[in-house]
Design a protein around this motif. Structure first.
Motif, mmCIF file in Angstrom:
data_model
loop_
_atom_site.group_PDB
_atom_site.id
_atom_site.type_symbol
_atom_site.label_atom_id
_atom_site.label_comp_id
_atom_site.label_asym_id
_atom_site.label_seq_id
_atom_site.Cartn_x
_atom_site.Cartn_y
_atom_site.Cartn_z
ATOM 1 N N GLN A 20 0.821 -1.188 0.000
ATOM 2 C CA GLN A 20 0.000 0.000 0.000
ATOM 3 C C GLN A 20 0.867 1.254 0.000
ATOM 4 O O GLN A 20 2.045 1.236 0.386
ATOM 5 C CB GLN A 20 -0.915 0.007 1.229
ATOM 6 N N ALA A 21 0.293 2.356 -0.468
ATOM 7 C CA ALA A 21 1.002 3.629 -0.431
ATOM 8 C C ALA A 21 1.339 3.986 1.009
ATOM 9 O O ALA A 21 0.560 3.752 1.927
ATOM 10 C CB ALA A 21 0.141 4.723 -1.053
ATOM 11 N N GLY A 22 2.518 4.579 1.193
ATOM 12 C CA GLY A 22 2.934 4.944 2.534
ATOM 13 C C GLY A 22 3.574 3.808 3.302
ATOM 14 O O GLY A 22 3.777 3.929 4.507
ATOM 15 N N GLY A 23 3.902 2.712 2.641
ATOM 16 C CA GLY A 23 4.525 1.579 3.315
ATOM 17 C C GLY A 23 6.022 1.532 3.070
ATOM 18 O O GLY A 23 6.637 2.499 2.637
ATOM 19 N N GLY A 24 6.628 0.383 3.339
ATOM 20 C CA GLY A 24 8.057 0.204 3.110
ATOM 21 C C GLY A 24 8.908 0.968 4.107
ATOM 22 O O GLY A 24 8.453 1.412 5.166
ATOM 23 N N LEU A 25 10.185 1.153 3.748
ATOM 24 C CA LEU A 25 11.133 1.833 4.622
ATOM 25 C C LEU A 25 10.738 3.285 4.858
ATOM 26 O O LEU A 25 10.796 3.782 5.992
ATOM 27 C CB LEU A 25 12.539 1.771 4.010
ATOM 28 N N VAL A 26 10.311 3.965 3.794
ATOM 29 C CA VAL A 26 9.922 5.368 3.943
ATOM 30 C C VAL A 26 8.726 5.489 4.883
ATOM 31 O O VAL A 26 8.688 6.378 5.743
ATOM 32 C CB VAL A 26 9.598 5.975 2.563
ATOM 33 N N GLY A 27 7.749 4.602 4.732
ATOM 34 C CA GLY A 27 6.596 4.637 5.618
ATOM 35 C C GLY A 27 6.977 4.408 7.066
ATOM 36 O O GLY A 27 6.449 5.064 7.979
ATOM 37 N N THR A 28 7.915 3.470 7.295
ATOM 38 C CA THR A 28 8.374 3.215 8.665
ATOM 39 C C THR A 28 9.061 4.430 9.258
ATOM 40 O O THR A 28 8.811 4.815 10.406
ATOM 41 C CB THR A 28 9.326 2.009 8.677
ATOM 42 N N LEU A 29 9.955 5.059 8.461
ATOM 43 C CA LEU A 29 10.656 6.248 8.949
ATOM 44 C C LEU A 29 9.676 7.394 9.209
ATOM 45 O O LEU A 29 9.822 8.134 10.194
ATOM 46 C CB LEU A 29 11.707 6.683 7.923
ATOM 47 N N TYR A 30 8.688 7.521 8.356
ATOM 48 C CA TYR A 30 7.696 8.590 8.538
ATOM 49 C C TYR A 30 6.883 8.350 9.808
ATOM 50 O O TYR A 30 6.590 9.299 10.555
ATOM 51 C CB TYR A 30 6.777 8.648 7.323
ATOM 52 N N ASP A 31 6.523 7.100 10.074
ATOM 53 C CA ASP A 31 5.781 6.785 11.298
ATOM 54 C C ASP A 31 6.626 7.052 12.544
ATOM 55 O O ASP A 31 6.114 7.525 13.564
ATOM 56 C CB ASP A 31 5.327 5.328 11.273
ATOM 57 N N ILE A 32 7.935 6.735 12.462
ATOM 58 C CA ILE A 32 8.824 7.017 13.596
ATOM 59 C C ILE A 32 8.905 8.520 13.845
ATOM 60 O O ILE A 32 8.861 8.987 14.994
ATOM 61 C CB ILE A 32 10.225 6.428 13.334
ATOM 62 N N ALA A 33 9.021 9.277 12.754
ATOM 63 C CA ALA A 33 9.066 10.737 12.900
ATOM 64 C C ALA A 33 7.763 11.270 13.473
ATOM 65 O O ALA A 33 7.762 12.203 14.295
ATOM 66 C CB ALA A 33 9.357 11.378 11.547
ATOM 67 N N ARG A 34 6.650 10.684 13.068
ATOM 68 C CA ARG A 34 5.352 11.119 13.607
ATOM 69 C C ARG A 34 5.283 10.841 15.114
ATOM 70 O O ARG A 34 4.817 11.691 15.885
ATOM 71 C CB ARG A 34 4.217 10.397 12.878
ATOM 72 N N TYR A 35 5.753 9.673 15.534
ATOM 73 C CA TYR A 35 5.765 9.335 16.962
ATOM 74 C C TYR A 35 6.673 10.299 17.722
ATOM 75 O O TYR A 35 6.314 10.804 18.797
ATOM 76 C CB TYR A 35 6.252 7.902 17.149
ATOM 77 N N ALA A 36 7.864 10.558 17.173
ATOM 78 C CA ALA A 36 8.799 11.465 17.839
ATOM 79 C C ALA A 36 8.219 12.870 17.939
ATOM 80 O O ALA A 36 8.442 13.579 18.933
ATOM 81 C CB ALA A 36 10.123 11.490 17.076
ATOM 82 N N THR A 51 13.533 17.444 19.839
ATOM 83 C CA THR A 51 12.911 16.258 19.238
ATOM 84 C C THR A 51 11.801 16.650 18.273
ATOM 85 O O THR A 51 11.716 16.130 17.152
ATOM 86 C CB THR A 51 12.349 15.341 20.333
ATOM 87 N N LEU A 52 10.953 17.579 18.688
ATOM 88 C CA LEU A 52 9.854 18.012 17.827
ATOM 89 C C LEU A 52 10.384 18.708 16.578
ATOM 90 O O LEU A 52 9.866 18.495 15.472
ATOM 91 C CB LEU A 52 8.925 18.953 18.607
ATOM 92 N N THR A 53 11.416 19.528 16.719
ATOM 93 C CA THR A 53 11.981 20.221 15.561
ATOM 94 C C THR A 53 12.594 19.232 14.578
ATOM 95 O O THR A 53 12.348 19.306 13.360
ATOM 96 C CB THR A 53 13.039 21.236 16.022
ATOM 97 N N ALA A 54 13.394 18.294 15.083
ATOM 98 C CA ALA A 54 14.030 17.308 14.198
ATOM 99 C C ALA A 54 12.989 16.430 13.516
ATOM 100 O O ALA A 54 13.103 16.130 12.318
ATOM 101 C CB ALA A 54 15.011 16.456 15.004
ATOM 102 N N ALA A 55 11.962 16.017 14.255
ATOM 103 C CA ALA A 55 10.925 15.162 13.669
ATOM 104 C C ALA A 55 10.141 15.907 12.594
ATOM 105 O O ALA A 55 9.782 15.335 11.555
ATOM 106 C CB ALA A 55 9.985 14.666 14.765
#
Length: 684
Positions: free
Chosen positions: A160-176, A214-218
């Motif tokens: 699905q769109a938004g998956g893979g490595l980029v999706g994982t990194l984006y989700d980590i950034a969203r959590y951070a 953390t918020l700025t970097a994310a």
């Protein structure tokens, strides 16, 4: 901290009041009732976009090649010129790659792409990708055939769109980003509202600054990853300047840039809070500055929270004008509760002089935050889930239940924290301060002991210098020791004085820590707060996953739309058989129904009612209703006319749209015995 009503925790000798318990029970009952009413009376809505139909339909076989392919969505989506691709059996493009056209009419949102003329027979694959109004990418694929199905070399995409490595990194950034905002806003609020002397405490300063970093970097990471996250899925495209420019023209991109600007303002806020404010001694001036910082900090925090509301679920679906302010309140309450909780934990572990008054103030703030979270959470749950079936039958609903469970655990642990807080308060509001005074007294004693040791050492050296010995005037020929051989006193040696000052500070700190750790109430409060923070970390993870999960409303809509879109048209009359039992005497029987021709437009109905032995059964009343739930049409009432015993008919019955209709039949066998039975049938 407390997430419960005041006075829930008391000392062992204090009776527990009953009114707060009754109030809490009443609040829980009212919340459950409102939640049930909202879910029970929910109407259609969506947040993630869903494909509800297409022309040609998935799996359809058409006689001649269509001029275009159209897609129908549940809400407005953003699509580019390459968002819809039609591939022939050999994997070559069959579309003209012309920008998709918005064919929206009323509440229907359609996009189309033109096809080349003269396409050969075979199976064609349609792959599409778009960005829904709540900023999340959606994608899918289906096939249709011209003439007859054929083999195809095209493989349907599984990711699905938004998956893979980029999706994982984006989700980590969203959590951070969520974690950083909670630490930044919650930590600053704890200092201003609960413990103003904490502005000078380095552990709390580091906590808030790290939240800001953390918020700025994310946010920067999300801005760079936005292009591949909604597009190619390739990490290298994060540094594509054209893609970054395209992101800045979107609503999510504008929200991220706005967040960075607000973070610049928050940096100035932090500098004042831990600089001029921490050093201010005059109480009146400090009170005025506290008010100014509180107002400014609230505006900045609300603005940062608004960047999520602008680009996430709150901005799409029903009632966005209400949902966005509610979402901002929800985020601010989360930050005040969980961020303040972390700040309290740091203060209990790293600062020995925090008083019981600060803990009690945070207790009140936490209770108010939980009330706000309850109210806003109920509204958000109704808006995103909508029905009881979606609560248990969709991924979003199940995650929401997990979140509710974690909140319940968190509130339960908070009850124990409240008990420890009450014990601290019952022993005196200044208990912790007195402990700090005892520590200072012990440290002074240790310092005095150190000074005494130094004095004694200096005295011994001086005595050795002054004492007569062999070779002095009283003895036989030894030389008198030189004064420069004696160790210098601390007053004459700055390095030695600095070393002694460091030793005294270390002794004082160690003594404060010893007294602090020996306090059972404080130790118990520290352990319970640590447990709360641990649960809060898991709660934040579930919340982050929820923000990227398709809401239950939309998932059910998509399922109904897909069923309707792929349902083949019925050929000829439709025959239904529905057994019934009204529960009264002679209340059992069977309804047989013919719908002719079972297509859109005018239809004729014939209904026969048979008794259990197969004979015609006469009933005093018979009613019908047609409902197309996927389109929220109906119920459309039908009143058949009795022809003969056990035989009813209705002519001119209008079916406005093809789809899977629910046919409900109400049979009354006596004045008080009645039942309604229903069955789904494909018409169109």
């Amino acid at each position: 901290m407390t997430a419960t009503a005041p006075h829930f925790g008391t000392s062992p000798s204090t009776p527990v009041p009953r009114r707060p318990l009754a109030a809490a029970a009443l609040l829980a009952a009212l919340a459950g009732m409102v939640f049930g009413l909202l879910l029970g009376g929910a109407g259609p809505a969506s947040a993630h976009a869903a494909l509800t139909g297409s022309d040609p339909q998935d799996g359809a076989v058409v006689d001649t090649a269509p001029k275009e392919v159209t897609l129908t969505f549940s809400e407005q989506v953003a699509m580019g010129s390459d968002s819809v691709r039609v591939l022939d059996p050999h994997g070559k493009r069959a579309d003209t790659a012309v920008a998709s056209r918005d064919l929206r009419s009323g509440s229907t949102v359609k996009y189309g792409v033109s096809l080349h003329s003269g396409l050969p027979d075979g199976t064609y694959t349609v792959a599409w990708q778009a960005v829904s109004a709540d900023s999340h990418p959606v994608s899918g694929a289906f096939t249709f055939s011209v003439g007859a199905p054929s083999e195809t070399t095209v493989a349907l995409p599984t990711e699905q769109a938004g998956g893979g490595l980029v999706g994982t990194l984006y989700d980590i950034a969203r959590y951070a980003a969520y974690a950083g905002f909670i630490l930044l806003a919650g930590g600053a609020a704890f200092v201003l509202a609960c413990w103003q002397r904490g502005a000078g405490a380095p552990p709390l300063q580091r906590l808030v600054v790290r939240g800001w970093m953390t918020l700025t970097a994310a946010t920067l990471a999300m801005l760079l990853l936005r292009n591949p996250y909604t597009g190619s899925g390739k990490l290298a495209d994060a540094f594509d300047l054209d893609g970054l420019k395209a992101v800045l023209d979107t609503r999510p991109g504008a929200a991220l840039v706005s967040r960075l600007l607000l973070l610049g303002a928050s940096a100035l806020f932090i500098a004042v809070l831990f600089g001029a404010y921490a050093k201010r001694e005059d109480e009146r001036e400090k009170k005025d500055l506290t008010f100014g910082l509180a107002v400014g900090g609230t505006v900045i925090a609300a603005g940062i929270a608004g960047t999520w509301a602008l680009a996430e679920h709150a901005s799409a679906g029903i009632q966005p004008g209400i949902a966005m302010p509610v979402d901002i309140l929800h985020l601010l309450a989360v930050a005040a509760w969980l961020g303040g909780l972390v700040a309290l934990l740091v203060a209990l572990h790293r600062t020995p002089d925090i008083g019981a008054t600060a803990v009690r103030r945070f207790s009140r703030i936490a209770f108010g935050s939980v009330l706000v979270l309850t109210a806003t959470g109920i509204y958000q749950s109704w808006r995103q889930v909508g029905t009881w079936s979606a609560l248990t039958g969709t991924e979003y609903g199940r995650l929401l239940l997990v979140k509710v469970g974690l909140v319940a655990v968190l509130v339960g642990i908070a009850w124990f924290s409240r008990r420890w807080t009450a014990r601290l308060v019952s022993d005196g509001a200044e208990r912790l301060v007195s402990n700090g005074a005892a520590a200072e007294k012990s440290a002074e004693g240790a310092g005095a002991e150190t000074d005494a040791t130094e004095t004694e050492t200096g005295t011994e050296v001086g005595a050795a210098v002054e004492r007569p010995g062999i070779g002095t005037e009283a003895g036989a020929g030894t030389e008198k020791p030189q004064a420069e051989d004696a160790p210098a006193s601390p007053a004459e040696d700055p390095a030695r004085a600095a070393q002694l000052a460091r030793q005294r500070a270390a002794v004082a700190t160690a003594e404060k820590k010893r007294i602090r750790d020996a306090d059972p109430e404080r130790s118990g409060l520290r352990r319970s707060v640590l447990a709360e923070v641990t649960v809060a970390v898991a709660l934040l993870a579930v919340t982050t996953v929820l923000t990227s999960t398709e809401p239950g409303r939309t998932e059910e809509e998509a399922a109904r739309g897909a069923t309707t879109a792929t349902a083949p048209a019925a050929e000829g009359p439709v025959n239904l058989t529905l057994p019934f039992d009204t529960g009264g005497q002679n209340g059992k029987g069977t309804v047989r129904m013919d719908i002719d021709p079972a297509r859109t437009g005018t239809n004729e109905l014939h209904i026969w009612i048979d008794s259990p032995d197969g004979k015609a059964m006469d009933v005093p009343e018979l009613k019908l209703a047609f409902t197309l739930e996927s389109k929220d049409i109906g119920p459309l009432p039908v009143l058949p006319v009795r022809l003969t015993e056990g035989h009813w008919t209705a002519s001119g019955v209008q079916i406005p749209m093809a789809g899977t209709w629910k046919v409900a039949v109400t049979v009354r066998t006596s004045d008080i015995d009645q039942t309604t039975i229903d069955k789904n049938v494909k018409i169109g």
